[in-house]
Design a protein around this motif. Structure first.
Motif, PDB file in Angstrom:
ATOM      1  N   VAL A  52      -4.085  -3.533   9.905  1.00 45.70           N
ATOM      2  CA  VAL A  52      -4.458  -3.025   8.869  1.00 45.70           C
ATOM      3  C   VAL A  52      -5.936  -3.067   8.682  1.00 45.70           C
ATOM      4  CG1 VAL A  52      -4.213  -4.717   6.222  1.00 45.70           C
ATOM      5  CG2 VAL A  52      -2.677  -4.890   7.009  1.00 45.70           C
ATOM      6  N   ASN A  53      -6.187  -1.741   7.829  1.00 43.83           N
ATOM      7  CA  ASN A  53      -7.996  -1.549   8.106  1.00 43.83           C
ATOM      8  C   ASN A  53      -8.420  -1.971   6.918  1.00 43.83           C
ATOM      9  OD1 ASN A  53      -9.952  -0.501   9.447  1.00 43.83           O
ATOM     10  ND2 ASN A  53     -10.246   0.702   7.578  1.00 43.83           N
ATOM     11  N   VAL A  54      -7.689  -1.970   5.825  1.00 49.64           N
ATOM     12  CA  VAL A  54      -8.704  -2.364   5.016  1.00 49.64           C
ATOM     13  C   VAL A  54      -7.040  -2.532   3.316  1.00 49.64           C
ATOM     14  CG1 VAL A  54      -9.767  -1.318   2.359  1.00 49.64           C
ATOM     15  CG2 VAL A  54     -10.561  -0.818   4.222  1.00 49.64           C
ATOM     16  N   THR A  55      -7.678  -3.819   2.478  1.00 52.58           N
ATOM     17  CA  THR A  55      -6.697  -3.626   1.651  1.00 52.58           C
ATOM     18  C   THR A  55      -6.517  -4.207   0.066  1.00 52.58           C
ATOM     19  OG1 THR A  55      -4.784  -5.092   0.740  1.00 52.58           O
ATOM     20  CG2 THR A  55      -5.647  -6.480   2.059  1.00 52.58           C
ATOM     21  N   ARG A  56      -6.450  -3.276  -0.892  1.00 52.77           N
ATOM     22  CA  ARG A  56      -6.332  -3.680  -1.950  1.00 52.77           C
ATOM     23  C   ARG A  56      -5.830  -3.162  -3.141  1.00 52.77           C
ATOM     24  NH1 ARG A  56      -8.566   1.258   0.441  1.00 52.77           N
ATOM     25  NH2 ARG A  56      -7.047   2.463  -0.751  1.00 52.77           N
ATOM     26  N   ASP A  57      -5.744  -4.445  -3.884  1.00 54.85           N
ATOM     27  CA  ASP A  57      -4.590  -4.490  -5.651  1.00 54.85           C
ATOM     28  C   ASP A  57      -5.252  -3.932  -5.975  1.00 54.85           C
ATOM     29  OD1 ASP A  57      -3.025  -5.466  -6.860  1.00 54.85           O
ATOM     30  OD2 ASP A  57      -3.206  -7.246  -6.045  1.00 54.85           O
ATOM     31  N   HIS A  58      -4.129  -2.614  -6.476  1.00 57.04           N
ATOM     32  CA  HIS A  58      -5.328  -2.544  -8.709  1.00 57.04           C
ATOM     33  C   HIS A  58      -3.633  -2.918  -9.455  1.00 57.04           C
ATOM     34  CE1 HIS A  58      -8.076   1.073  -6.252  1.00 57.04           C
ATOM     35  NE2 HIS A  58      -8.481  -0.149  -5.806  1.00 57.04           N
ATOM     36  N   GLY A  59      -4.201  -3.588  -9.859  1.00 62.28           N
ATOM     37  CA  GLY A  59      -2.989  -4.444 -10.968  1.00 62.28           C
ATOM     38  C   GLY A  59      -1.684  -4.241 -10.414  1.00 62.28           C
TER      39      GLY A  59
ATOM     40  N   HIS B  53       1.673  -7.337  -0.870  1.00 61.45           N
ATOM     41  CA  HIS B  53       0.193  -9.020  -0.984  1.00 61.45           C
ATOM     42  C   HIS B  53      -0.537  -9.578  -0.455  1.00 61.45           C
ATOM     43  CE1 HIS B  53      -0.516  -7.374  -5.335  1.00 61.45           C
ATOM     44  NE2 HIS B  53       0.585  -7.451  -5.733  1.00 61.45           N
ATOM     45  N   THR B  54       0.895  -9.984   1.331  1.00 58.45           N
ATOM     46  CA  THR B  54       0.633 -11.313   1.725  1.00 58.45           C
ATOM     47  C   THR B  54      -0.035 -10.525   2.929  1.00 58.45           C
ATOM     48  OG1 THR B  54       2.201 -10.729   3.290  1.00 58.45           O
ATOM     49  CG2 THR B  54       3.013 -12.902   1.253  1.00 58.45           C
ATOM     50  N   LEU B  55      -0.347  -9.635   3.118  1.00 56.51           N
ATOM     51  CA  LEU B  55      -1.044  -9.104   4.356  1.00 56.51           C
ATOM     52  C   LEU B  55      -2.572  -8.728   4.020  1.00 56.51           C
ATOM     53  CD1 LEU B  55       0.886  -4.921   4.499  1.00 56.51           C
ATOM     54  CD2 LEU B  55       0.502  -7.405   6.650  1.00 56.51           C
ATOM     55  N   ARG B  56      -3.175  -8.874   5.276  1.00 58.64           N
ATOM     56  CA  ARG B  56      -4.788  -9.371   5.790  1.00 58.64           C
ATOM     57  C   ARG B  56      -5.068  -8.380   6.268  1.00 58.64           C
ATOM     58  NH1 ARG B  56      -5.817 -15.020   6.171  1.00 58.64           N
ATOM     59  NH2 ARG B  56      -4.837 -15.201   8.270  1.00 58.64           N
ATOM     60  N   HIS B  57      -6.426  -8.217   6.078  1.00 57.38           N
ATOM     61  CA  HIS B  57      -6.938  -7.542   7.140  1.00 57.38           C
ATOM     62  C   HIS B  57      -6.803  -7.506   9.239  1.00 57.38           C
ATOM     63  CE1 HIS B  57     -10.761  -5.737   4.383  1.00 57.38           C
ATOM     64  NE2 HIS B  57      -9.709  -6.488   4.429  1.00 57.38           N
TER      65      HIS B  57
ATOM     66  N   ASN C  51       9.325   2.338   2.907  1.00 56.12           N
ATOM     67  CA  ASN C  51      10.397   1.652   2.044  1.00 56.12           C
ATOM     68  C   ASN C  51      10.953   0.582   3.121  1.00 56.12           C
ATOM     69  OD1 ASN C  51      11.844   3.216   4.469  1.00 56.12           O
ATOM     70  ND2 ASN C  51      12.464   4.602   3.716  1.00 56.12           N
ATOM     71  N   GLN C  52      10.070   0.561   3.736  1.00 54.41           N
ATOM     72  CA  GLN C  52      10.685  -0.834   4.533  1.00 54.41           C
ATOM     73  C   GLN C  52       8.814  -1.046   5.524  1.00 54.41           C
ATOM     74  OE1 GLN C  52      12.809   0.084   8.125  1.00 54.41           O
ATOM     75  NE2 GLN C  52      12.751  -1.597   9.364  1.00 54.41           N
ATOM     76  N   LEU C  53       8.619  -2.171   5.490  1.00 56.20           N
ATOM     77  CA  LEU C  53       7.703  -3.057   6.125  1.00 56.20           C
ATOM     78  C   LEU C  53       8.220  -4.124   7.230  1.00 56.20           C
ATOM     79  CD1 LEU C  53       4.435  -3.481   6.330  1.00 56.20           C
ATOM     80  CD2 LEU C  53       4.793  -5.483   4.196  1.00 56.20           C
ATOM     81  N   ARG C  54       7.364  -4.105   8.427  1.00 57.74           N
ATOM     82  CA  ARG C  54       7.827  -5.186   9.684  1.00 57.74           C
ATOM     83  C   ARG C  54       6.289  -5.818   9.833  1.00 57.74           C
ATOM     84  NH1 ARG C  54       9.967  -3.864  15.231  1.00 57.74           N
ATOM     85  NH2 ARG C  54      10.731  -6.086  16.390  1.00 57.74           N
ATOM     86  N   ILE C  55       5.908  -6.903   9.498  1.00 63.63           N
ATOM     87  CA  ILE C  55       4.846  -7.899  10.019  1.00 63.63           C
ATOM     88  C   ILE C  55       4.765  -7.956  11.773  1.00 63.63           C
ATOM     89  CG2 ILE C  55       3.057  -8.909   9.873  1.00 63.63           C
ATOM     90  CD1 ILE C  55       4.164  -9.480   7.153  1.00 63.63           C
ATOM     91  N   LEU C  56       4.571  -7.201  12.048  1.00 60.32           N
ATOM     92  CA  LEU C  56       4.285  -7.697  13.779  1.00 60.32           C
ATOM     93  C   LEU C  56       3.739  -8.296  14.652  1.00 60.32           C
ATOM     94  CD1 LEU C  56       3.791  -3.854  15.050  1.00 60.32           C
ATOM     95  CD2 LEU C  56       6.540  -4.898  14.278  1.00 60.32           C
TER      96      LEU C  56
END
Length: 598
Positions: A25-32, A63-67, A99-104
């Motif tokens: 995750v290089n950058v995460t941005r929450d737009h509403g 929403h829980t993902l960080r750099h 449609n799928q996210l896996r946190i490694l």
């Protein structure tokens, strides 16, 4: 599979495809509530968009993902909405609707942000594996790989054979301090890590290899600076039945191939050439930076009959009077004068004389000692104009050249004279002295190494032991004022090699104990041969536009020769020392009592 594509490969033509990506995750941005993720791997970036209206649970998890979290994403390639495209990004016309996210793997608190240059170098070195994720360093490693591959491809295509030589070798006097490795099997005896494969590559010529190369690891236990490390890499080349012209041609072709492969640059060949004496006389350096002017000018004829005692006495003693004209530098500050004076004194000058030209007036304490004719000659010789500042050196030739050469480089730094645009000025420097005198040791030393051949036309001087006048069949290749490689024709006749050792003060017994293997080999039909070696790290540093070789090495040491990442050098288990028959000294070293066994 973990991924179907890398993060730099998807384009408009892939819209509608189902894909899987993986990376950081290089950058995460929450737009509403809509979460935008820039997913990064070594190839580039791809935008991933999590929208609650499409998958509430997936957006919530996003929403829980960080750099620097490591994730895998599967989804559909879609066009970015009109007006949101990023023309600066190769993948800027598309995005992934997952449609799928896996946190490694989750990343802890980061030691420093990757989007800014860390100011604390020790912190960078401690977390070097993290530091290497920064795009600039990742690019440097890939350019280094491209340079190594181009080297191997070019030399292999010209009939060279890559041969590995030993890392555990024998300690012989070759200029720098060896790293020693104790032998457990033969207590009290030591291997040395090679400063260079010099003797091995000459032995390979005796073996009939004829065209050898190696991208070799070398080791020197010496103080560090920006372009030096205790372990470094060199491109090592040795060839039989050659002249210097053959070495020049191979070198120029190889460097042209490297620059084409790494920067897509066509460098100019053949390279210009200067003799060692010409380089020092004109630039004050045997590795001159010619990207700006300010050449040294000899003023011996102007001041031969001068009444100015400082200049006249230097000439009468067999020395020289030289000067440089720093164009537009008449506004020099007192602090800059003090700095330049210290540089001059550090390099054995007694002081620093200079003349500023301001408002049509020549300003200097020495002007009153100069005749009108001398001033007129100076103006002509140095092209003196309003706003210039002229610096003088009156001393032995070598001292005067070095002092002005050092001042020339520092003034160029102050005035920012080196061109802003990339300029690649390659140059051969030839005809180095064979010997240099060591006042500290009261003996002659080899300027390069003891296997360098005297020039054929200077053999009479060698026989007459006029060591100060003998030139070597040696050459360096210089790029933008940096020596990137050096080599020579080698001595291949045993009697000449023995005489060379004698000139260096190595007695017959020591010759056999230190170099017996080489002398024996030369007696079994050694061919004429020569070679060259390049500082690979230094070359890559220049290709990458860096100021330190640490920036082009994966895991370098810091400026104290320490690896802060692994905390080495480190203490070892006392049992290891006992196995080696080593006992640590009980005396305090550098004010600290040693730890471990006594």
């Amino acid at each position: 599979m973990f991924r179907t594509h890398d993060c730099n490969s998807l384009r408009k033509g892939d819209i509608g495809k189902e894909v899987t990506l993986a990376g950081w995750v290089n950058v995460t941005r929450d737009h509403g509530g809509v979460v935008f993720i820039d997913l990064r791997d070594r190839e580039g970036l791809t935008q991933v968009v999590f929208r609650p209206e499409e998958d509430v649970e997936l957006a919530k998890e996003a929403h829980t993902l960080r750099h620097e979290d490591v994730i895998q994403v599967s989804g559909r390639v879609a066009a970015r909405p009109a007006g949101t495209e990023n023309p600066n990004l190769a993948t800027g016309s598309i995005e992934i609707i997952p449609n799928q996210l896996r946190i490694l793997n989750r990343a802890d608190t980061l030691p420093f942000p990757l989007d800014a240059e860390p100011q604390n170098e020790d912190l960078r070195m401690t977390y070097r594996y993290f530091d290497l994720r920064r795009p600039r360093l990742a690019r440097n490693l890939r350019l280094r790989h491209a340079a190594a591959k181009a080297t191997r491809d070019y030399l292999s295509s010209h009939g060279f054979v890559e041969v590995e030589t030993p890392i555990l070798s024998k300690s012989t006097p070759e200029g720098a301090r060896d790293f020693l490795v104790p032998s457990r099997i033969t207590p009290g005896k030591f291997y040395a890590l090679p400063q260079a494969p010099q003797q091995y590559k000459q032995l390979l010529m005796v073996a009939g290899v004829e065209k050898y190369f190696q991208i070799a690891k070398c080791f020197r236990d010496e103080d560090l600076r920006a372009d030096r490390q205790p372990e470094f890499t060199q491109i090592d080349i040795e060839v039989s039945f050659v002249t210097p012209e053959d070495i020049f041609a191979v070198t120029e072709g190889m460097l042209a191939a490297i620059f084409k492969a790494t920067r897509n640059i066509d460098i100019k060949t053949p390279f210009d050439r200067l003799t060692y004496r010409e380089a020092l006389s004109r630039y004050g350096s045997d590795k001159p930076d010619r990207r700006f002017g300010m050449e040294l000018v000899d003023l011996g004829a102007t001041f031969r009959e001068s009444s100015f005692k400082v200049f006249r006495s230097a000439l009468d003693a067999g020395g020289v009077v030289k000067a440089i004209n720093a164009k537009g530098f008449a506004g020099i500050t007192i602090g800059q004068v003090d700095e330049l004076t210290e540089i001059a004194k550090l390099h054995r000058a007694k002081g620093l004389a200079f003349i500023k030209i301001e408002n049509g007036e020549w300003k200097s304490p020495i002007v009153k000692f100069l005749s009108d004719a001398e001033k007129k000659a100076l103006q002509s010789e140095l092209n003196i104009e309003e706003g210039d500042c002229v610096f003088f050196a009156a001393d032995k030739w070598a001292i005067a050249c070095e002092v002005l050469g050092r001042l020339r480089l520092r003034i160029a730094e102050i005035q920012k004279l080196a061109p802003a645009a990339e300029t690649w000025d390659f140059l051969w420097v030839t005809d180095f002295p064979l010997f240099e005198w060591s006042a500290e040791e009261n003996k002659w030393n080899a300027m390069h190494h003891p296997f360098t051949r005297p020039k054929a036309e200077d053999m009479a001087l060698f026989e007459a032991k006029k060591f100060s006048e003998i030139r070597a069949e040696a050459y360096d290749v210089v790029l933008n004022g940096v020596e990137i490689g050096g080599g020579s024709m080698r001595i291949y006749e045993p009697p000449l090699q023995e005489k060379m050792f004698e000139a260096l003060g190595i007695k017959a017994e020591a010759q056999q104990s230190q170099f017996g293997h080489l002398l024996r080999a030369l007696r079994l039909g050694a061919p004429p041969h020569g070679g060259i070696a390049f500082g690979f790290d230094r070359l890559v540093m220049l290709i990458c536009g860096e100021q330190s070789i640490r920036e082009v090495m994966a895991f370098p040491k810091n400026n104290r020769s320490m690896d802060l990442m692994t905390q080495s050098p480190a203490e070892v288990d006392p049992r290891q020392l006992r196995d080696l028959g080593i006992k640590l000294a009980s005396e305090k070293l550098e004010g600290r009592a040693p730890s471990g066994p006594k």
